[in-house]
Design a protein around this motif. Sequence first.
Motif, PDB file in Angstrom:
ATOM      1  N   ARG A   2       0.876  -1.125  -0.059  1.00  0.00           N
ATOM      2  CA  ARG A   2      -0.069   0.153  -0.087  1.00  0.00           C
ATOM      3  C   ARG A   2       0.850   1.466   0.042  1.00  0.00           C
ATOM      4  N   THR A   3       2.216   1.195   0.102  1.00  0.00           N
ATOM      5  CA  THR A   3       2.995   2.483  -0.245  1.00  0.00           C
ATOM      6  C   THR A   3       3.086   2.810  -1.393  1.00  0.00           C
ATOM      7  N   THR A   4       2.398   4.252  -1.570  1.00  0.00           N
ATOM      8  CA  THR A   4       2.484   4.998  -2.793  1.00  0.00           C
ATOM      9  C   THR A   4       3.731   5.771  -3.035  1.00  0.00           C
ATOM     10  N   ARG A   5       3.711   6.018  -4.410  1.00  0.00           N
ATOM     11  CA  ARG A   5       4.847   6.810  -4.767  1.00  0.00           C
ATOM     12  C   ARG A   5       4.892   8.282  -4.249  1.00  0.00           C
ATOM     13  N   GLN A   6       3.749   8.702  -4.075  1.00  0.00           N
ATOM     14  CA  GLN A   6       3.453  10.035  -3.529  1.00  0.00           C
ATOM     15  C   GLN A   6       3.773  10.050  -2.035  1.00  0.00           C
ATOM     16  N   ALA A   7       3.549   8.909  -1.360  1.00  0.00           N
ATOM     17  CA  ALA A   7       4.020   8.926   0.073  1.00  0.00           C
ATOM     18  C   ALA A   7       5.434   8.832   0.267  1.00  0.00           C
ATOM     19  N   ILE A   8       5.975   8.177  -0.722  1.00  0.00           N
ATOM     20  CA  ILE A   8       7.658   8.090  -0.675  1.00  0.00           C
ATOM     21  C   ILE A   8       8.515   9.529  -0.925  1.00  0.00           C
ATOM     22  N   ARG A   9       7.732  10.169  -1.958  1.00  0.00           N
ATOM     23  CA  ARG A   9       8.335  11.645  -2.455  1.00  0.00           C
ATOM     24  C   ARG A   9       8.003  12.731  -1.157  1.00  0.00           C
ATOM     25  N   THR A  10       6.890  12.362  -0.651  1.00  0.00           N
ATOM     26  CA  THR A  10       6.599  13.370   0.366  1.00  0.00           C
ATOM     27  C   THR A  10       7.535  13.243   1.600  1.00  0.00           C
ATOM     28  N   ALA A  11       7.759  12.143   1.930  1.00  0.00           N
ATOM     29  CA  ALA A  11       8.705  11.877   3.040  1.00  0.00           C
ATOM     30  C   ALA A  11       9.858  12.126   2.753  1.00  0.00           C
ATOM     31  N   HIS A  12      10.476  11.925   1.438  1.00  0.00           N
ATOM     32  CA  HIS A  12      11.893  12.359   1.074  1.00  0.00           C
ATOM     33  C   HIS A  12      11.950  14.091   0.893  1.00  0.00           C
TER      34      HIS A  12
END
Length: 348
Positions: free
Chosen positions: A121-131
């Motif tokens: 369920r990990t999304t690309r947007q979530a990874i980008r936001t955390a980064h």
Amino acid sequence: MRRPNKPRIVKPGLVWKWDTRNSIWVPYHRVNWTEGGKRKQRTTKLDWRGDSERLDMLYWQCRAGKHKKQTAPAKYTWRQLITAWREDPRVQSRLADGTKRSYSRTMEAILDKNSDKDVRRTTRQAIRTAHSKMSETPRKADKYLQTVSLLWNYGAEKLDWPLGPNPAKGIEHFGKQSEYEPWPEWMVDKLKDAPEHVRTAAELILGTGQRPNAAIHMKFAHFDGEWMSVLDEKSDERIDVYCPPALREFISRAPRNGAYVLAKNLTEPRGYWSISSSFRTWRDALGPEAKKYVLHGLRKLSIIRLAEAGCSDAEIQAVTNQSAEMVAYYRSRASRKALSRAAQERRK
């Protein structure tokens, strides 16, 4: 024997069934739906124990889909993935201890917030936001992307998890950054008002010239009154660093709350993120001019102070265990007047 009346508790989806063996009415939550043209039903027994308040709680858990019988054991979690990576001898045998520790710090940060979450369920947007949120510490931010990508590929290729495309792939890294800025003296002077664990970390970093994580793992047992035994995480080498008088006095007066100088409890050190977070809160209160400075900058300031004291490159390396190139770079930042005085003093 005649059945007693049902309890007078009526809720949508709540049904009562007679338990012949125990001669009691038992409540169930029932859901009906149609799938593929067929009528389907699911019932969940509610262990209400004759308590109407408990029944109400269990009922609403079912309505929200959060009753323990409705939720299947989590599969494909970050904890399962990280545990598998750490326990895989094929992976661990190829990595240096320093590299494993480096990945481990980032993995612990991932576990803090996502331990039982489904990796799928990990999304690309979530990874980008955390980064993006870690932009203030770009090296840490890029290490986060690298670690997520490494774990994702491991899960997909070595564990055959149905993960789909790697969400970290293609997100632009901050890339190679300029070297850390050494702290100005005015900011060092402000440490007297910093939280105790921030000041302790700063004193250890500046006095020994080591990385923040090395300072965090210093024990009182590593200090013999003059020398501090330090583990360099990159080289995985333990070195002895002679402590200047100010640091020796500081350690001797430090409260002994555990085995570590920066103690979380009797046997564990404080976490890096805990100290880093407290440091940033303290630093931000100093104003915008302090914004660019990080704990690692104290390690660089130690090079400058040693250079201004007239130390050779070899002597500075013996203290800080840094490369000749790094020592040369920060030597060039040292005060020319201080270097001139030190040089002329040697003529005596």
